[in-house]
Each structure stands twice: as C-alpha cells, then as structure tokens.
Design an enzyme around this catalytic site. Sequence first.
Site, mmCIF file in Angstrom:
data_model
loop_
_atom_site.group_PDB
_atom_site.id
_atom_site.type_symbol
_atom_site.label_atom_id
_atom_site.label_comp_id
_atom_site.label_asym_id
_atom_site.label_seq_id
_atom_site.Cartn_x
_atom_site.Cartn_y
_atom_site.Cartn_z
ATOM 1 N N SER A 253 -6.228 4.119 -8.952
ATOM 2 C CA SER A 253 -5.058 3.349 -8.524
ATOM 3 C C SER A 253 -3.763 4.106 -8.828
ATOM 4 O O SER A 253 -3.632 5.268 -8.468
ATOM 5 C CB SER A 253 -5.099 1.976 -9.197
ATOM 6 N N ASP A 575 -9.218 -1.227 0.929
ATOM 7 C CA ASP A 575 -9.999 -1.709 -0.207
ATOM 8 C C ASP A 575 -9.391 -2.964 -0.800
ATOM 9 O O ASP A 575 -9.560 -3.241 -1.970
ATOM 10 C CB ASP A 575 -10.150 -0.612 -1.262
ATOM 11 N N HIS A 628 -10.777 -2.795 -4.657
ATOM 12 C CA HIS A 628 -9.946 -1.838 -5.378
ATOM 13 C C HIS A 628 -10.398 -1.607 -6.821
ATOM 14 O O HIS A 628 -10.474 -0.467 -7.271
ATOM 15 C CB HIS A 628 -8.506 -2.341 -5.359
#
Lengths: 673, 674
Positions: A253, A575, A628
């Site tokens: 991320s 995602d 994610h």
Amino acid sequence: MSMLRRRKASEIEQTSNLGDRKEIESKFDGNEKEKEKEKVKKKKKKWSCINSCCWFIGCICSIWWFLLFLYNAMPASIPQYVTEAITGPLPDPPGVKLQKEGLRAKHPVVFVPGIVTGGLELWEGHQCADGLFRKRLWGGTFGEVYKRPLCWVEHMSLDNETGLDPPGIRVRPVPGLVAADYFAPGYFVWAVLIANLARIGYEEKTMYMASYDWRLSFQNTEVRDQTLSRIKSNIELMVATNGGKKVVVIPHSMGVLYFLHFMKWVESPAPMGGGGGSDWCAKHIKAVMNIGGPFLGAPKAVSGLFSSEARDIAVARAIAPGVLDKDVFGFQTLQHVMRMTRTWDSTMSMIPKGGDTIWGTLDWSPEEGYNCGPKKQRSNDTQVPDHNNTESLDCQVKSVNYGRIISFGKDVAKAHSSKIERIDFRGAVKGNSLANMTCHDVWIEYHDMGWGGIKAVADYKVYTAGSILDLLHFVAPKMMKRGGAQFSYGIADNLDDPKYKHYKYWSNPLETKLPYAPDMEIYSMYGVGIPTERAYVYKLNPAAECCIPFQIDTSAEDENAGSCLKGGVFSVDGDETVPVLSAGFMCAKAWRGKTRFNPSGIRTFIREYDHAPPANLLEGRGTQSGAHVDIMGNFALIEDIIRVAAGATGEELGGDQVYSDIFKWSEKINLQL
Amino acid sequence: MSILRRRKASETEKASKEDTHKETKYKGVEDEKKDKISKRKVEEKKKKWSCIDSCCWLIGCICSIGWFLLFLYNAMPASFPQYVTEAINGPLPDPPGVKLQKEGLTVKHPVVFVPGIVTGGLELWEGHQCADGLFRKRLWGGTFGEVYKRPLCWVEHMSLDNETGLDPSGIRVRPVPGLVAADYFAPGYFVWAVLIANLARIGYEEKTMYMAAYDWRLSFQNTEVRDHTLSRIKSNIELMVATNGGRKVVVIPHSMGVLYFLHFMKWVEAPAPMGGGGGSDWCAKHIKAVMNIGGPFLGVPKAVSGLFSAEAKDIAVARAIAPVFLDKDVFGLQALQHFMQMTRTWDSTMSMIPKGGDTIWGNMDWSPEEGYACNPQRQRNNETQVAGQSGTEGLSYPKRVNYGRIISFGKEVAEEHSSKIERMDFWDAVKGNNLGNTTCRDVWTEYHDMGWGGIKAVGDYKAYTAGSILDLLHFVAPKMMKRGDAHFSYGIAENLDDPKYNHYKYWSNPLETKLPNAPDMEIYSMYGVGIPTERAYIYKLTPAAECYIPFQIDTSAEGENEGSRLKGGVFSVDGDETVPVLSAGFMCAKAWRGKSRFNPSGIRTFIREYDHAPPVNLLEGRGTQSGAHVDIMGNFALIEDIIRVAAGATGEELGGDRVYSDIFKWSDSINLQL
C-alpha cells in the site's frame, strides 16, 4: 455432578410432596387446599424477579465456564479437523509446500507496512490520556476510542501548521514485527506472510519490519524519528550479517511510495538524504515486491480529503465501522474525523498523480469501455483472458467518463463536455465565515470558506485529476500548503532538472528516476476483479450549517444491472482501494525496458491475483483474496514472495501474470518515455 | 438497574403480604393454624430450590456483582488507585522522572539497556508437533501459561543441545526484540518498565532507547554466532550516536547483562573474524558511561548451587514470581531433574560461576568478608554515606564463618579448623556403575553416569573453595563443563598481554581482560545492599539417591544463636539477595580504581550502593527503596542517578561514591596484583 444433584433434589421433592399430601388430606377438605396453593404461588413470586434473574445468570455463567474449560482442554488441532471435515483437506500453506520442495531462507526480507495498518503508541500525552503510556492508540483493540473519544482524537491529530507533534503529545510507531503483524486481534496483515516465511527458516534476524509513523509526511519521519536512517542501518546490518546477500523489500500500500522515497533519500547526499551513494540500492537490494501499490495515487484519497467519506479508505472501516461512526462522537463525527485526518500529511501522498495525462480528461480516460457488469468467468489457468474485448464493445456505446473524478450531479457526469457550463471557482470570493458559535469547537476549514466559496465549487461542476489539485487548494488551503512542501503530483518534463533533487518529488514515480541498479527487480503485485472507486458524483449538503458541505450523492444509481455507477461511485477494476491503472501502469509501461524513468533498465514484472471470495465462513478472509489488505493472505502471492526470497528471479516465477486490461489501458496513455 | 428491580420486587412482596394479611383476618383462629402449616409447606417447597438452583443463584449473584465491580473499575478514573494510596500513605513523592523534568533535565545521551539472565522474553519460531499453535508466542516471560498446559513439551523446547549449546534440531526459540522484551517479565511484574517510564518523562522515546535483547540461554559468543546479536547491538549503538548528533550512549546492563556487555566491549574492538572489527577506539567514541546494576562481575555462589544440585531457590526472578512453575506438582516427582537437565544445557549459567578462585573468594581458613555480622539489622539511616558501625559489631563474634568454603559436607566441616578436616581426593575416584535403572532413564542427568563411587568421593572431599569448585563441577558434570570451558574462563591473568587472552572465552572475565582504551568513559557499579545473600552452603548426601539428585543443601543446619549467618544450610553475607557485595563492588572499588593493569587508561569508576528498605505496606507494591536484585530497578534513587547521567551529568556531579557496606575494607584484604 449436576446430574447427581438433580436426582437427589427430585427425590426429596417427592418425599416431601407425599408427606404434604398426607397431612393435608387428613386435616382439610379440597376447598382450602386450593387457597393454600394460591398462597404458595404468591410466595413464589418473590423469587420471580431478582432471584430467577440471578439463577438465569448463574446458569449461563456455569455453562460458559464449562465451555471455556472444554475449549481450553481441547487440543489445538480440532478447529482444523472441523474445517477439513467440511471443506475437504486444506491445501498445504505455501511455506510448508515450499519447504518440502527444499527452499531455504536466503535473502533477508524487509516489510514496509502501509497507511493505517501500523500500530501507534503513546509516549507522552495530556491529562486525559493518563495511564496510556506505551499503550497502543492505533491498532490493537481500539478500546480507548470508545472510552474517551475526544481525547483520542486530540492525541491522534498532528499539528495543523507543521505536520509534526502538537505540544505535549508524543505518539510514536510501534517497532518490530509486532507493529503490523495483526492490525487488531484476529485481523492479520503481515502475520500470515511472516508465518510462512518462518517455515523455510526465516526469523527475527532475517526479517525486518520498517515501521514508521504513517501519519507524517515521508521526509518528516526522518526529521522526527530518523526512521529512514534506521531502515538504512538495518538493511546494511542484515546484508552484512547474512554473508552479503541482498535484501528483498516488500512494501504494501502506501509503503510502496514510502520506499520509493527511501530509495531516492538513501542515494542523496547527506544534509537532505542518507548519503549512501549512487550504488547503494544496487549493492543492497535484490528486489522490490510492491503489493497493491498506489504508485499514481488513489481516487479514494480525494474523496477522503474532500469530504472524509472514503467509507473504507483502509482497513479501519472494515473492522470497526462503529468506531468512527456517529454514535461515538455524537453528530460531529465526520468533522472530527476530517479535522484529524487533515492533519495527517501522509494522506496527501495518495492524491492522484500525473494529472489528466494519466487519469483522463473530461471526455477521455484510459479505462473507458471497461465493463463492470456481469462478473467475468473466472478461470485460473488462462493467463490473459481475451474475452473482455468482445464484452466491452457493447458497453462502449455508453462510455463512463472516468476522467471526471468529481462531478456535481449525475447528469453532469454523463453529459458531453461541450454541454456542461462551468464557472471558474478560483477567483471566487470566500464568503463570510459559516461557523456560528455552536460549531466552533470542531473547526474545519470549510467554515472559513463561506457560502460563496461553496457555491463556486459546485458551479465548476466537473473536476479532472488536474483540477482536483486546484480544488483541494481552494477548500483546504492550510493542508495543501503543508502538502505542497512535501509532495508533488506532476509529470517531469526533464528529469535532470536540478529542482528534482528536492525531497518532495521523491515519492512521485513520474518525477524521479529509478536508482542505477541493473540487477534489481521491481514487482508490482496486486489483486484484480473487485470494483474499485474511480470517480464520484457529489451533491451539496442541504443542511450545511454544522456539517461538511459536500457529500457523495448516494442516490445516483444507473438503470441497468451492468452499470459502473453505484451509490454515487463509478467503479473500475482493482483491489477495492487501488485501481489497476495506478498499481500497474509504472511496471507495465513507464518502467518497462530502458526509459527515462528507468535509466538502468531494471526489470519489472506484473503479478496480478484474481480475486475469489472465501468459499465459506470457515475460511476466514480467504486464501485467494485479491482485496487490498486480504491479499496479504493470498497463497499464490505468498508463494511468489517466498520463491523470490529464496533466490528465484522474476523469469523463474513465470514473468508477468495478468488478468486485467492493464497493458491495453497503458498503451492508451500518452506519456513521453 | 438492579436497584430498580429490587425495589419493584419488594413492592410486590409487600402487596402479597398485605393480601395474605387480609385473608387471615377474614378467617378465624383455625385459619391461623392452617396458615402456619401452609408456611411450613412453602418452606418445604423452597427446598426444591436448595440444591442446584441455589447454587446457580449464588453463581449468578457473584457473577452479577463481579460484573458490576468490573464495570465500576473500568468506569473509574485512572488516577483513583493513586488517590487511595495517597489517602493512606500521605502524598507520594514525585517519581524521579517528573522531579527531574521540573528541574529542567531533558533527553541528551541515548541509552542502551542490557537485560540480565531470565528476565528477557523468548518466543517460539519453530517447534515440534506438541508446540502447535505457539508460533511467535512467548515460551519464557508473559503468563507462562504453556508451562501448565504442556510441561514436558515446554522443557523440551526450552532446552538447548547438550553438545553444541545451540538449537536442538527442529526447534528455534528466539529472543523477543525491542523494549517489550524485558519491560515486564510477567504481567504486573516490572523489570525495566519503571525506568523506561521515567526516562520517557524527560523526553526519551524509542529512537533514543534500545533494548539489547539477547538469548540469555546461550553463551555470549554464541549469541553472535547464531543470531548476530552483538553485531546488532554494535550497529544500533552506531546508529543512535549518528542520529543524535554524535552524543555517546549510556549503557545500563543489569545482572548477567553486565558480563554480556564486558564481553561486547572486548568483542567490538577485536578484529573481524572473531570480533566486531570496530577498532581499539570504538568504545571511546561511542560510550559515555556503563552503569552496571547489580553486576555479578566475579560470579555468584548461587550459580554453583544451581548447577550442582539445581537448588538455587531464587537463582533469579522466576522463582520469586512463580515458585510453583518449577516445583514438584507440575512435573511430578522428577521436577528437579527435569529442571536440572534443562538448565544444564544453558551455557550462560556457567558465566556466573565464581571467578578469581581462592584469591578473591577466600581459602579454607580465610575470606575477605570474615567478621561480617548479619544480625541484628543495622540501624538504617539514609543520610550517612558510609556506615561504619558494622565493623565494631563484627568483633562480637568470636566464631568466624569460613566463607571461603563455598561447599562443605556437614555443618561440623564448615566450622572446623582446616587442619582438623580429613579430605580425600576425588579426582581419581573411579566413577562407579551406572546408577540409573530403567525407571529413571527418561530423565537423564549426568549424575546417573557417575555412580555411587563418584558420589561418595565427592562427599569425602568435605570442603570446596572457589578454586576447587571448578574441579568439582568438572567431575560431576563433565559434558557441561566441556562446553563451558570453550566459552568462559574463571582465573586471574598473570600477564594480560599474553596473546592467549585474545580468545573470546576470556572476554567476560574482568580479571583476565583489560578495559578498553577510553579515558573519558565512566563505569558505575550500582547495587543494593542490606539483604542477606547466599555465600556458602552446607550439603549432605541425599539418602534416597536412586532417582534423585544425590546432593542436597542440608536445610537442617542452623546456627545456634539468633545473630547467626547460617540459616537453612546457607551462610549469608551482605548483598542484594543474589549477588554478594564483594562480587558487585570489588572491580570498581579496587581492581579498576585509578590506573591499574586491568584498567590501563584510567577509566573513572564509581560505586553507588542503595540501602534496602522493604516496602512500607502492600500498596507500595515492590517498593521505591528496594535493594533487591530485580526490585532495585524500581528504586527511585537509582533511577534518579541514571536519569542524571543520561541527561549529561558525570559521576562527580552525582556525588562520587555512595557506600553503605564494607566493600572498601573487604577489597583491601584481597591480595591481587594490580
């Protein structure tokens, strides 16, 4: 025991009943008997309230304790047996499987956690945070949010001017693997990956969690905590103590951007950078395996900053929707959250980068023609599904204008650009302060804007990635002033311009060159197959007195089932947080081969993981998820990581693994390479 | 809620009572009779409730009250316990961190904590089948829950390999890193937490504090071989110095950490293959001060009894908290053997065998502490810097204790003059037949290989001094001592420039190494005094030696008079309950004072003693003036000293030496070439 007792009791009962009956029969007639019974009933009523209540609680407690005892006495493997009995034998976790193949720990690994997932703990606080010293404010159980919400908000906020600690408050990142292995009890982030790596021999000395304070801007983590120096020193140590084997870095991320920043920082000379020299990365890094990286930002960050409505900007919402919702803070939840998040510089690192060139103009976007409708047939064996092309053709008639990241009203979102009347907001006079006395305690910048400003924003109607920056500058000047010093969102014309030596460009891949490290590999690994926020339909909030004046128009829905517009949000493949375009473009095109962004020709690989929801509840968050955060438990992804950590190259993994249209979309983007 | 309900219930009750009252008025006298009978009936009906129901009722009541209290407790402001304590005790003194913050001290030098044996947490990274589900859970430290659930599995995983002193195959147990490694040993039992909290008050945080956690079961050099712990400490110290504007670190080792850090200082200067290659000025460039807390520089007699018969009742914290854990009920009858088998695989325990032999610890008839009086307790007076009265008291004891005889067999032997003891040499004694019959086999200890002959021979030698104890241990535990010999040494160097002293096995023995060349550095020795500390033992042969450890402390041996130093088979001396004053203070009091051959650059040394005062009442917990080995970490005076030094003060500014015991007198009577 209890069975025995019960029998005894009933025996006594019987005998006493008998005795009673004899007595009664001998002395009284039937009429009196009934009266007696009534009395008895009334006496019993005394029991009925507290006593039976107590009795009930007692029963429950005893049963609970008994079950708890059973649970504790149960061998640890029973849950697994149950799961296996229902779903059939589970596949070996990748760590076990690869251990059997003979893979062993080779390259040290570095984890770079993303935003929100890292724990933060209190080192110094105000009176209200008494007793929380070195307790987690973020992560863990979030118990304190419930107990003292305002105190919590106060301590989690940063200074509005400097973006650093407010006076008298020190909140610091938790160090070590525990920082982000579990976000909350039972909600894993890195734990599954760590456990699998441990199977092939990894341990503390060969794994390093580069935890940092994710609220700060990247450079400020070095200024305040020397985090970048710490990462540099730890990587050097791990390389030195593992016989010179280079590290494999695994950012997730926002950690992806953080590590981009790190790679520039470490090569820059000492006052601003780490002074590692231009070959530091070449000497210390084998591969960077980015997981779900928002290289070019995420539209979600815009809605988060604009109206703090990013329902699931990250994990927090997924676990604890109640935590940040109205019931806790009263009516002003959103304002409190907004005020807090706006002091976090890091959120600005994820504003879409590259402007209209990347994200599309009013009438064009790279993803146009994407079909959100009926889910594609999943087939894990096909490497590139090509049936998408035909499907998208029938959708092309009514193409979604993804380029318009924010539109005011559904009609505006659909209309052709020539038909939209726009009034420039930039010159608009900000009216009188909106805030009356009742709102003052929750100060947000909207209150300084006044009605005039708000109107002007709405009248501009449509915002693309480029104009969104102007919009944010207009509605949140203070925040963007801080952001302007820390981040940049453009595309460099000439990368050799000395101005790009400034740290604010370091986390933008479109304004930096990759380090000179021809042997390094860069992976972009992300989930696909989940609708991901890409553009929003907004409306003015009618009751704007004390509220945030803009809101996502959740009533905006499309007619047909296959539509991309749901609840005011246009979605695209991704995602759930990062659209495919942002996660894949750099590795698919801008860094492919030798380009001006990648002068040494570092090899890049795209590894997509098609999302499959967990088959049943027992599977938890699934072993094939592409979401994610849940992707961190995806067996295929973990296997790829372990192979690389054990020495494999990208070619040995099988090169690219693509399910989405990322290459097609990348082609459409007209970027000078 | 419950109050409301109760009222309602009583109202209905009243109403029903009134009803019955009316009814009874209607009826005549006869009816009253019936009424009585009916009441009896009701009582009998109530009997139905009496067993399970009232049981349930009781549990329910208790649960509800419990929840209510829990709720109250949670709703209670966090400062409430403090109010209560203050109401009873009067206002508490400010913790030293707050006090010094008010004086204007702020963070200056980074600090490094080096935890001691036992206090650091260990977690599982790889284990056998029986340890399923314990991945990255603490095996040592924390709640010790697993010891109860699967004791044998636990022992198996905590043990090291008997030959190599490293991991057994298939098991990886690793130290917990970071401040959490040793801030609390078990929930609520602080080790470093108080010090950390106080340092945080003046601005310290994670970036300026580093916990040098290591696997305390391994020998010091093996922590580097297996985990690269020494490299890690070096790198972290260098990083902290670099990121804090070149300010040198203050190192705070505790207990065995003191020896570990001595080892580190030699390691870091030694050239690369064996050492860290930092160069001979590394310490001078990176270390401002080493503030040793309760350091067993010269070893502890307790380690001997621990290794000899696993009887060190409180070799460290573990016993203090959890005497049950390691006691018979858990492992069944063979608890001690299991425990002994486990601890004997831990090389680190051998680092604390008394060093310096008879020169330091005394011979058959002489010991430096002779004449020390344990009782009556000296008058405590915190203002006097040097307590001089104990010297005179010592004279009143004509019968001196022979502390030099660390192990004696039988009380008479311990008190007899040496010329009257007949000793039989045991070195050549034939180790008899294998003692272990098949029933004992599963718990293998080396005693079983020794046989009766060997055990007899040991008992016949009668008295052992610090020098001969080494021979004794070599005799009874040859395998363990073979590992130990490769990693530790217990002698006194004749010539420190002899190249053999470049070997790492000498690095943790202060009598066989030179201090680094760092004239600006300071070394503190901080320890508690005023608690009787084990110094010598009276042993006996165990009568039922079949399956047991054949030697036992003779707990029946008591001194006659009240002021005796002999209690339960143990001769005690002044110290902090674990480390005798002599071991903790001698190096700083004499061997390193000024320029000596052990301290060629003249590093300044300071002795800071903290007189033990037990907590006044239970509310104080473990006390703020404690001198006990681990509890001293919460001693306010000690914390204040540390904070002042960390904030930049020198030893002179603290007030130089602060001595309550006779350490200088005792040190003078030791005849060591300097």
